[in-house]
Write an enzyme that holds these catalytic residues in place. Structure first.
Site, PDB file in Angstrom:
ATOM      1  N   TYR A  81      43.376  34.546  49.475  1.00 17.64           N
ATOM      2  CA  TYR A  81      41.994  35.012  49.608  1.00 17.64           C
ATOM      3  C   TYR A  81      41.327  34.922  48.248  1.00 17.64           C
ATOM      4  O   TYR A  81      41.882  35.365  47.236  1.00 17.64           O
ATOM      5  CB  TYR A  81      41.983  36.458  50.099  1.00 17.64           C
ATOM      6  CG  TYR A  81      40.605  37.073  50.233  1.00 17.64           C
ATOM      7  CD1 TYR A  81      39.715  36.625  51.209  1.00 17.64           C
ATOM      8  CD2 TYR A  81      40.193  38.105  49.388  1.00 17.64           C
ATOM      9  CE1 TYR A  81      38.456  37.198  51.342  1.00 17.64           C
ATOM     10  CE2 TYR A  81      38.942  38.688  49.521  1.00 17.64           C
ATOM     11  CZ  TYR A  81      38.064  38.235  50.498  1.00 17.64           C
ATOM     12  OH  TYR A  81      36.830  38.807  50.619  1.00 17.64           O
ATOM     13  N   LYS A  93      38.666  43.183  39.462  1.00 20.77           N
ATOM     14  CA  LYS A  93      39.392  44.430  39.674  1.00 20.77           C
ATOM     15  C   LYS A  93      39.702  45.189  38.364  1.00 20.77           C
ATOM     16  O   LYS A  93      38.820  45.852  37.853  1.00 20.77           O
ATOM     17  CB  LYS A  93      40.624  44.159  40.544  1.00 20.77           C
ATOM     18  CG  LYS A  93      40.140  43.614  41.914  1.00 20.77           C
ATOM     19  CD  LYS A  93      41.165  43.502  43.005  1.00 20.77           C
ATOM     20  CE  LYS A  93      40.451  43.183  44.321  1.00 20.77           C
ATOM     21  NZ  LYS A  93      40.773  41.934  44.948  1.00 20.77           N
ATOM     22  N   ASP A 112      43.527  32.178  40.239  1.00 18.73           N
ATOM     23  CA  ASP A 112      42.733  33.346  40.617  1.00 18.73           C
ATOM     24  C   ASP A 112      43.543  34.614  40.344  1.00 18.73           C
ATOM     25  O   ASP A 112      44.399  35.003  41.127  1.00 18.73           O
ATOM     26  CB  ASP A 112      42.335  33.237  42.087  1.00 18.73           C
ATOM     27  CG  ASP A 112      41.475  34.416  42.540  1.00 18.73           C
ATOM     28  OD1 ASP A 112      41.203  35.310  41.720  1.00 18.73           O
ATOM     29  OD2 ASP A 112      41.082  34.434  43.725  1.00 18.73           O
TER      30      ASP A 112
HETATM   31  C1  PLP Z   1      39.743  40.923  45.608  1.00 18.94           C
HETATM   32  C2  PLP Z   1      39.926  39.477  45.380  1.00 18.94           C
HETATM   33  C3  PLP Z   1      38.841  38.579  45.308  1.00 18.94           C
HETATM   34  C4  PLP Z   1      37.432  38.987  45.647  1.00 18.94           C
HETATM   35  O1  PLP Z   1      36.908  39.942  44.797  1.00 18.94           O
HETATM   36  P1  PLP Z   1      35.694  40.853  45.296  1.00 18.94           P
HETATM   37  O2  PLP Z   1      35.330  41.643  44.088  1.00 18.94           O
HETATM   38  O3  PLP Z   1      36.199  41.665  46.444  1.00 18.94           O
HETATM   39  O4  PLP Z   1      34.604  39.935  45.719  1.00 18.94           O
HETATM   40  C5  PLP Z   1      39.085  37.271  44.943  1.00 18.94           C
HETATM   41  N1  PLP Z   1      40.333  36.836  44.690  1.00 18.94           N
HETATM   42  C6  PLP Z   1      41.397  37.654  44.764  1.00 18.94           C
HETATM   43  C7  PLP Z   1      42.754  37.129  44.449  1.00 18.94           C
HETATM   44  C8  PLP Z   1      41.233  38.991  45.124  1.00 18.94           C
HETATM   45  O5  PLP Z   1      42.308  39.790  45.246  1.00 18.94           O
END
Ligand code: PLP
Length: 423
Positions: free
Chosen positions: A141, A262, A234
């Protein structure tokens, strides 16, 4: 106030009563509680019930809820104004804190969400490579932008949509899929298609927790070098979470672009993408790739990030301690499951942990989908009853925070023993 009435009221005005789908407990049934406040390892619902919280806002709160240092930084900064729409030195400060130990990343740009960071990184990678086609991995994701909502995990798998309605076929057709931990599946796609960008979660946390094999990531890097493909790592979840250097500290694999989110915002809306100068300087205003944000880099969010990362750098044994607690939890869960004759697979990387009710080790999305979600739902409900809040979906990761201790982990294990007995 009670949870039920508050949730009903929310549902009248907000689709599903939530601003992000997994919060609705759709995958586990029952109604979500409504939160009043958080403190350290715990959150409290509007009825005053207390939960040991392994969600921690889905990762950002590495120091737990309402950390005093982060709170102080936010309050002090807020007094000087919430947002200027003009640059402040706080942005440079956070930039240098994020990049500090990444010698292969020269520049960074802040956004307000991980979704924006990965979306912008993809646009930049397409411009740099001159190729539209991208490859992602099933179950990974990367936020909810159109080109990345193809076989995404997380909330998207909770609702059984491999992709989302409303994503134009014309956009989705440029997103190719490969199987996580299967380098041959990548080679097969590359042999047939002119892929310019590959994006991956180096420690997949959105199909449950599925770590990459070290050789898989190394081979992926080599393939990208060979074929001049931009590799986007990512680290929105794993950055400053799996280790101080995220996945890089564990696997040593370098992305051409790396996304963060995060933890770098300490609970405020901060994410970022970073890379080598030659790529990053293609962004507007220096280059032709447009990217912007009204609240990007706002001072309050930057202050939370600065306080959070400063605290991380000031603590020498933080990740070791978090890792030990995660290990205590997953080892404990395994022992309980074995004792109760329940098939359980667990994983932990640094402060991230996951568990599947499955017979075999989970290495990819198909494996994750074979897990017993009905059993998961029952277990989750039993844990909630006992005051332990685990992510309300089989396809999410759990998080340990710095305020947790052995006693709290053992409290969760005791609850898990009773919960598994009830399965
Ligand atoms: C949470 C997450 C996202 C998206 O971040 P948001 O701040 O929720 O838009 C993208 N990539 C990874 C790996 C994530 O865990």
């Amino acid at each position: 106030m009670n949870n039920h009435d508050e949730f009903l009221a929310a549902q009248k005005l907000i689709p599903g009563g939530v601003d992000s789908p997994v919060r609705a407990f759709g995958n586990v049934g029952g109604e979500p509680f409504m939160v009043d406040r958080g403190e350290g390892s715990y959150i409290y619902d509007v009825e005053g019930k207390k939960y040991l919280d392994f969600v921690q806002s889905w990762g950002p709160l590495i120091f737990g809820h309402a950390d005093a240092d982060i709170e102080r930084a936010v309050v002090q900064t807020a007094k000087k104004g919430l947002s200027f729409g003009a640059s402040s030195p706080l942005e440079t400060q956070l930039a240098s804190l994020v990049l500090k130990n990444f010698d292969f990343l020269d520049k960074i740009r802040f956004t307000s969400s991980g979704t924006e960071a990965t979306m912008s990184a993809i646009r930049l990678a397409r411009a740099f490579s001159g190729r539209d086609k991208i490859l992602k991995f099933e179950g990974c994701y990367h936020g909810h932008s159109d080109s990345l909502l193809v076989k995404a995990g997380s909330g998207a798998s909770t609702f059984g949509n491999a992709s989302s309605a409303g994503v134009p076929q014309d956009v989705a057709k440029n997103t190719y899929l490969a199987r996580y931990n299967d380098i041959q599946s990548v080679k097969d796609v590359l042999a047939q298609n002119d892929i310019g960008t590959i994006i991956i979660e180096p420690i997949a946390g959105n199909m449950g927790l599925v770590p990459a094999d070290p050789e898989f990531l190394t081979e992926l890097r080599a393939l990208c070098d060979e074929k001049k493909i931009v590799l986007i790592i990512d680290e929105v979840m794993s950055g400053f979470r799996a280790s101080e250097l995220g996945s890089y500290g564990i696997y040593g694999v370098r992305g051409d672009l790396v996304t963060f989110g995060k933890v770098i915002g300490g609970g405020m809306s901060v994410a970022a993408f970073a890379g080598k100068r030659e790529i990053m300087d293609m962004i507007s205003p220096l280059g032709a790739v447009y990217q912007a944000g009204t609240l990007s880099g706002n001072p309050v969010a930057m202050a939370a990030g600065i306080a959070s990362l400063s605290k991380i750098y000031a603590s020498s044994d933080l990740y070791e301690r978090l890792g030990e607690l995660a290990r205590r939890l997953t080892d404990g869960l395994c022992a309980i499951a074995r004792h109760r004759g329940i098939a359980l697979q667990t994983a932990c990387v640094g402060s991230m942990f996951g568990y599947f009710f499955a017979d075999e080790e989970v290495r990819d999305y198909d494996g994750a989908l074979r897990a017993d979600t009905a059993r998961f739902a029952k277990f989750h409900g039993e844990m909630i009853k006992r005051g332990v809040f685990l992510a309300p979906s089989q396809f999410e990761t759990g998080f340990i925070c710095a305020t947790m201790n052995e006693t709290q982990i053992d409290f969760a294990l005791n609850a898990a023993d009773e919960a598994m007995a009830a399965l």
